[in-house]
Enzyme design. Structure first.
Site: not given
Ligand code: ACM
Length: 259
Positions: A31, A101, A134, A161
């Site tokens: 990402e 996203k 992510c 993370v």
């Molecule tokens: C994330 O969605 N970058 C933790």
């Protein structure tokens, strides 16, 4: 990848160098691999946001043609007055498409607009690939939707993370009988007194939950596995259990699912 914050030309060149070492047919990058992650505001990231004619996608279009491969990776996408946390898919024939996203994580909500494009699959050598980014992993609806649409492979660009995803994707792959390719970054970024450490552990998981490879927490590189995508076409988990046909949509009703 490790990534230099706000240094797009370095990060793109670095990703291209990594890709040049590989003969893979499909390559997944993390990402926001070209910009880094910890931007403070839409104004701050705006200078680094691009569209399909921008430096990043144009650079990867060239190498995808040269190497006759497909490449997906995350970038900040500018469209009119909005910025999306997006990923592109390029191939030998050009730009296949862009994913935005859907589920924004934490402070991303202050920076990006949530994805507004319908889910779609891309044809790679007769197989179907879907993109996610992510935090989308935490919402099983995305992977399930792709699987029901006929996905064989889900390409997952990430800046993870929290510790959960690499193990959780084993379940996500198994419950949908699809391949997952997770490309996560390593290293850390800080903003003021906030530090984020990215957990690495990029991996490829097979439809039977087998982890075909998993990278380390701070290892950079190209990690490759050979897969047989047709394995994702078999939705039987025992001779008498098919993960789609055995669903009981009469019991888990739309009313509950939409609650
Ligand atoms: C994330 O969605 N970058 C933790």
């Amino acid at each position: 990848m490790n990534i230099k914050f706000a240094d797009v030309s370095y990060n793109v060149e670095h990703a291209l160098d990594l890709i040049k070492r590989s003969d893979a047919r499909l390559i997944v990058l993390p990402e926001l691999f070209n910009t880094g992650y910890m931007f403070d505001s839409p104004e701050e990231i705006l200078a680094f946001a691009e569209d399909k004619n921008g430096f990043t996608i144009q650079s990867f279009l060239r190498i995808a043609k040269e190497k006759n491969c497909y490449i997906t990776g995350g970038f900040a996408e500018k469209e009119r007055d909005k910025i999306y946390n997006s990923s592109f898919l390029v191939g030998p024939e050009g730009l296949s498409g862009i994913y935005r996203k859907v589920h924004l994580f934490r402070d991303e909500k202050k920076i990006f607009s949530p994805g507004n494009l319908p889910l779609r699959l891309y044809n790679i050598d007769g197989f179907n690939a879907g993109l996610m980014i992510c935090f989308d992993w935490l919402f099983p609806e995305i992977a399930r939707s792709y699987a029901l649409m006929g996905a064989d492979i889900i390409c997952h660009s990430a800046n993870l993370v929290l510790p959960y995803c690499p193990d959780a994707l084993i379940t996500r792959a198994l419950e949908n009988r699809v391949f997952f390719i997770l490309s996560n970054r390593i290293g850390k970024e800080s903003m003021g007194d906030r530090i984020l450490r990215f957990i690495g552990k990029s991996e490829i998981v097979a439809p039977d939950g087998d982890v075909l490879l998993r990278a380390g927490t701070d290892t950079e590189g190209i990690f490759e596995a050979e897969i047989e995508p047709s394995m994702a076409r078999d939705k039987n988990i025992t001779p008498l259990n098919n993960i789609f046909e055995d669903r009981r949509c009469d019991i888990y009703s739309e009313k509950i699912l939409k609650k």
